[in-house]
Design an enzyme around this catalytic site. Structure first.
Site, PDB file in Angstrom:
ATOM      1  N   GLY B  53     -27.165  14.309 -22.165  1.00 55.30           N
ATOM      2  CA  GLY B  53     -25.926  14.811 -21.621  1.00 55.30           C
ATOM      3  C   GLY B  53     -24.793  13.823 -21.847  1.00 55.30           C
ATOM      4  O   GLY B  53     -25.022  12.625 -21.980  1.00 55.30           O
ATOM      5  N   SER B  54     -23.565  14.330 -21.887  1.00 56.17           N
ATOM      6  CA  SER B  54     -22.406  13.442 -21.938  1.00 56.17           C
ATOM      7  C   SER B  54     -22.161  12.874 -20.542  1.00 56.17           C
ATOM      8  O   SER B  54     -22.767  13.303 -19.567  1.00 56.17           O
ATOM      9  CB  SER B  54     -21.180  14.205 -22.429  1.00 56.17           C
ATOM     10  OG  SER B  54     -21.373  14.610 -23.760  1.00 56.17           O
ATOM     11  N   GLY B  55     -21.256  11.890 -20.455  1.00 58.56           N
ATOM     12  CA  GLY B  55     -20.952  11.300 -19.153  1.00 58.56           C
ATOM     13  C   GLY B  55     -21.560   9.923 -18.971  1.00 58.56           C
ATOM     14  O   GLY B  55     -21.406   9.319 -17.914  1.00 58.56           O
ATOM     15  N   HIS B  56     -22.285   9.432 -20.003  1.00 54.45           N
ATOM     16  CA  HIS B  56     -22.929   8.113 -19.913  1.00 54.45           C
ATOM     17  C   HIS B  56     -22.295   7.119 -20.876  1.00 54.45           C
ATOM     18  O   HIS B  56     -22.898   6.101 -21.199  1.00 54.45           O
ATOM     19  CB  HIS B  56     -24.419   8.220 -20.238  1.00 54.45           C
ATOM     20  CG  HIS B  56     -25.146   9.261 -19.458  1.00 54.45           C
ATOM     21  ND1 HIS B  56     -25.197   9.250 -18.085  1.00 54.45           N
ATOM     22  CD2 HIS B  56     -25.851  10.366 -19.852  1.00 54.45           C
ATOM     23  CE1 HIS B  56     -25.902  10.297 -17.674  1.00 54.45           C
ATOM     24  NE2 HIS B  56     -26.290  10.992 -18.722  1.00 54.45           N
ATOM     25  N   LYS B 104     -34.776  10.064 -23.538  1.00 56.31           N
ATOM     26  CA  LYS B 104     -34.883   9.676 -22.133  1.00 56.31           C
ATOM     27  C   LYS B 104     -35.713  10.725 -21.399  1.00 56.31           C
ATOM     28  O   LYS B 104     -35.580  11.918 -21.634  1.00 56.31           O
ATOM     29  CB  LYS B 104     -33.491   9.567 -21.497  1.00 56.31           C
ATOM     30  CG  LYS B 104     -32.619   8.533 -22.202  1.00 56.31           C
ATOM     31  CD  LYS B 104     -31.310   8.262 -21.464  1.00 56.31           C
ATOM     32  CE  LYS B 104     -30.444   9.471 -21.240  1.00 56.31           C
ATOM     33  NZ  LYS B 104     -30.041  10.180 -22.484  1.00 56.31           N
ATOM     34  N   ASP B 109     -34.161  17.142 -21.553  1.00 54.77           N
ATOM     35  CA  ASP B 109     -34.097  16.358 -22.791  1.00 54.77           C
ATOM     36  C   ASP B 109     -35.436  16.405 -23.518  1.00 54.77           C
ATOM     37  O   ASP B 109     -35.495  16.574 -24.740  1.00 54.77           O
ATOM     38  CB  ASP B 109     -33.745  14.889 -22.490  1.00 54.77           C
ATOM     39  CG  ASP B 109     -32.287  14.707 -22.079  1.00 54.77           C
ATOM     40  OD1 ASP B 109     -31.561  15.717 -22.016  1.00 54.77           O
ATOM     41  OD2 ASP B 109     -31.885  13.568 -21.821  1.00 54.77           O
ATOM     42  N   HIS B 218     -27.477  10.646 -13.266  1.00 54.49           N
ATOM     43  CA  HIS B 218     -26.759  11.924 -13.223  1.00 54.49           C
ATOM     44  C   HIS B 218     -26.253  12.237 -11.828  1.00 54.49           C
ATOM     45  O   HIS B 218     -26.049  13.387 -11.488  1.00 54.49           O
ATOM     46  CB  HIS B 218     -27.664  13.065 -13.674  1.00 54.49           C
ATOM     47  CG  HIS B 218     -28.239  12.863 -15.025  1.00 54.49           C
ATOM     48  ND1 HIS B 218     -29.478  12.327 -15.214  1.00 54.49           N
ATOM     49  CD2 HIS B 218     -27.741  13.099 -16.240  1.00 54.49           C
ATOM     50  CE1 HIS B 218     -29.712  12.255 -16.512  1.00 54.49           C
ATOM     51  NE2 HIS B 218     -28.678  12.704 -17.155  1.00 54.49           N
TER      52      HIS B 218
END
Lengths: 210, 352
Positions: B53-56, B104, B109, B218
């Site tokens: 996911g994006s945001g990391h 991960k 995922d 998350h």
């Protein structure tokens, strides 16, 4: 009566409407024990299915099912994307060339789909997942098909079993997916994936009785 | 919600467009979305792909470049990418030596990368799939989806990326990645929640005087909450969870070239005398200055426990949007790991 291609397409179209209507409800269920995106993801996925269906609508059922599976796989995301993608794609590989599904075909459809969920997610019964709905439903579908019921009668018999199985996910403690990290805090919530799976069955019943 | 965004639905796309403009050494593809080295495929080199996911950020897209990843597949914010992204990315970066997926351990995922591995293998490209599951806050693997993949991911991408650059073949890259994962352990602490743009409100509520211990990346809940204490106490707790963690056993699925094999792996605990790489990470909203305060205490705890910090990495590398908080990762370092840790790397997020 077999399941016609027109009924299959009607089923998919109605599912798109159902997931649009239930978007917030499914997301709220997911917010309680997951990551609050299941309704958004299902709505996006079936919206994409509606875009991809027209060019294959006059093809055989296998092609239609594979298109649905590939589309869900590449648009839903999360864990439900690969699970539902496999659920629709596996039967598509089996049912190439078919223009309608008789009771035996329909049983193979459900069996191949549930088999796909098993291979991809490796769930066991009681893990609090969509498999908790599909496992008992598959048993009824196979038994009723073997007993000579037609598709509508099979689905009528399977629906209450699925409904009970859905309610039975509420007291379970999750052992799969993000909900599993909550441990005992996952108890008391209905599983979102089991819920969206139940809608597939319920919507098919509505289409068969339309 | 106060964020630098235009429309919520365009957040990831617009951020990637900006990244492409800022970094001509990278190529960003859309539909399906992936980021790759502009000079990929590199002939004869094993290609490394990660995603999530994006945001990391900067993980993973910011780690694409020479000495680290060949490609990265970003999903929506905190939502896993889909198999068509990894498949297209693998086709674009495979230089003939095969592709290593670094994944991960999150259910979404894992499943999306497994589906992608099957597609890539069906095209005759060699592929291996190695999981990172290093979060000691998750104690058991029997009744959960297992330990989550957190800080060790950054270290694995750096170390295995350097080994691939040095000519390791696919099996050797996979073995090194597996070893780094088994040698690494992490623990995270949140001081505040974070807000996913599409949700518009914080993922969880945390009181002014509270911290959430054992968080993932998350905004998912951790193991428990407690009143905030001094940085020394929070650091000592996190470091203790890592250093005192016993052996950890779980079964992972790895692609064996033709199908999925179930392998049972056991990670040994840290032992007195171990050399370690210490990684102190900001969850996004915690300033570097506070991370040094964490490092100060971490160094003392390691000395007390008989561990020697031989290298360190301090900064925001695997974040949860604007969350305030930190994570600590300790990685047992042998000669092979140190050699490739010290090798040059040139990516937007990490340069040496």
């Amino acid at each position: 009566m077999p399941l016609s291609k027109a009924q299959l397409l009607a089923w998919l179209g109605k599912l798109d409407a159902v997931y649009a209507a239930k978007k917030e409800y499914l997301t709220d269920l997911d917010a309680a024990i997951g990551d609050a995106d299941h309704g958004i993801n299902m709505n996006r996925g079936f919206g994409k299915v509606m875009e991809k269906l027209p060019p294959v609508a006059d093809k055989d059922i296998g092609t239609i099912l594979k298109t649905v599976g590939m589309t869900l796989m590449s648009s839903v995301g999360g864990a439900s994307g690969p699970l539902y993608g496999t659920f629709w794609m596996k039967p598509g590989m089996l049912l190439g060339g078919k223009e309608e599904l008789d009771a035996a075909d329909f049983a193979r459809f459900v069996e191949a789909g549930v088999d796909g969920i098993l291979q991809r997610g490796r769930p066991e019964r009681g893990d609090k997942t969509m498999y908790d709905v599909w496992a008992p439903v598959l048993e009824v579908v196979k038994a009723r098909a073997a007993a000579g019921d037609d598709v509508a009668a099979i689905v009528d018999a399977a629906l209450p079993v699925g409904e009970k199985a859905l309610a039975d996910t509420i007291p379970l403690q999750a052992r799969k997916g993000r909900a599993s990290y909550l441990g005992e805090r996952s108890v008391g919530h209905q599983d979102p994936g089991a819920t969206s799976s139940y809608y597939m069955l319920e919507t098919l019943r509505d289409v068969l009785h339309a | 919600m106060k964020k630098l965004i235009n429309a919520v639905e365009n957040v990831v796309k617009e951020q990637l467009e900006g990244m492409a403009l800022a970094h001509p050494e990278l190529t960003v593809a859309f539909e399906p979305t992936f980021i790759r080295r502009a000079d990929a495929p590199v002939a004869g080199k094993v290609a490394l792909i990660s995603g999530g996911g994006s945001g990391h950020e900067p993980m993973h897209g910011g780690f694409v470049g020479k000495g680290m990843l060949d490609g990265a597949c970003p999903g929506e914010v905190f939502t896993s990418p889909t198999p068509d992204q990894m498949y297209a990315c693998a086709k674009a970066v495979d230089g003939g030596a095969g592709v290593l997926f670094i994944v991960k351990n999150y259910t979404g995922d894992v499943m999306n990368f497994e589906a992608a591995a099957e597609l890539v293998a069906a095209d005759g490209i060699k592929v291996q799939n190695i999981l990172i599951d290093d979060d000691v806050a998750v104690k058991d693997s029997l009744y959960t989806a297992g330990r989550r993949g957190v800080g060790t991911t950054v270290l694995a991408e750096k170390i295995v990326g350097a080994a691939a650059e040095a000519g390791y073949d696919l099996d050797a890259c996979a073995a090194l990645c597996r070893k780094v994962n088994q040698y690494g352990r992490s623990f995270g602490v949140a001081l505040t929640s974070c807000t996913v743009p599409a949700a518009g409100k914080p993922t969880f509520d945390l009181g002014e005087g509270e911290v959430e211990m054992g968080i993932g990346i998350h905004g998912e809940p951790g193991t428990h909450r407690m009143p905030i204490g001094p940085v020394d106490a929070l650091t000592a707790y996190a470091a203790g969870q890592i250093i005192d963690d016993p052996a950890y056993t779980r079964t992972v699925r790895e692609w064996d070239g033709s199908g999925w094999a179930e392998n049972t792996l056991t990670d040994a605990p840290f032992a007195k005398g171990d050399n370690v790489i210490a990684f102190v990470n900001s969850m996004g909203g915690t300033p570097l200055s506070e991370l040094y305060a964490v490092y100060r205490k971490l160094d003392a705890v390691c000395k007390e426990k008989g561990l020697t910090i031989v290298r360190n990495l301090i900064g925001p590398y695997i974040t949860s949007l604007e969350m305030q908080g930190f994570s600590i990762t300790l990685l047992k370092a042998d000669d092979e790991i140190l050699k490739y840790w010290d090798a040059p790397v040139k990516t937007p997020g990490l340069v040496r």
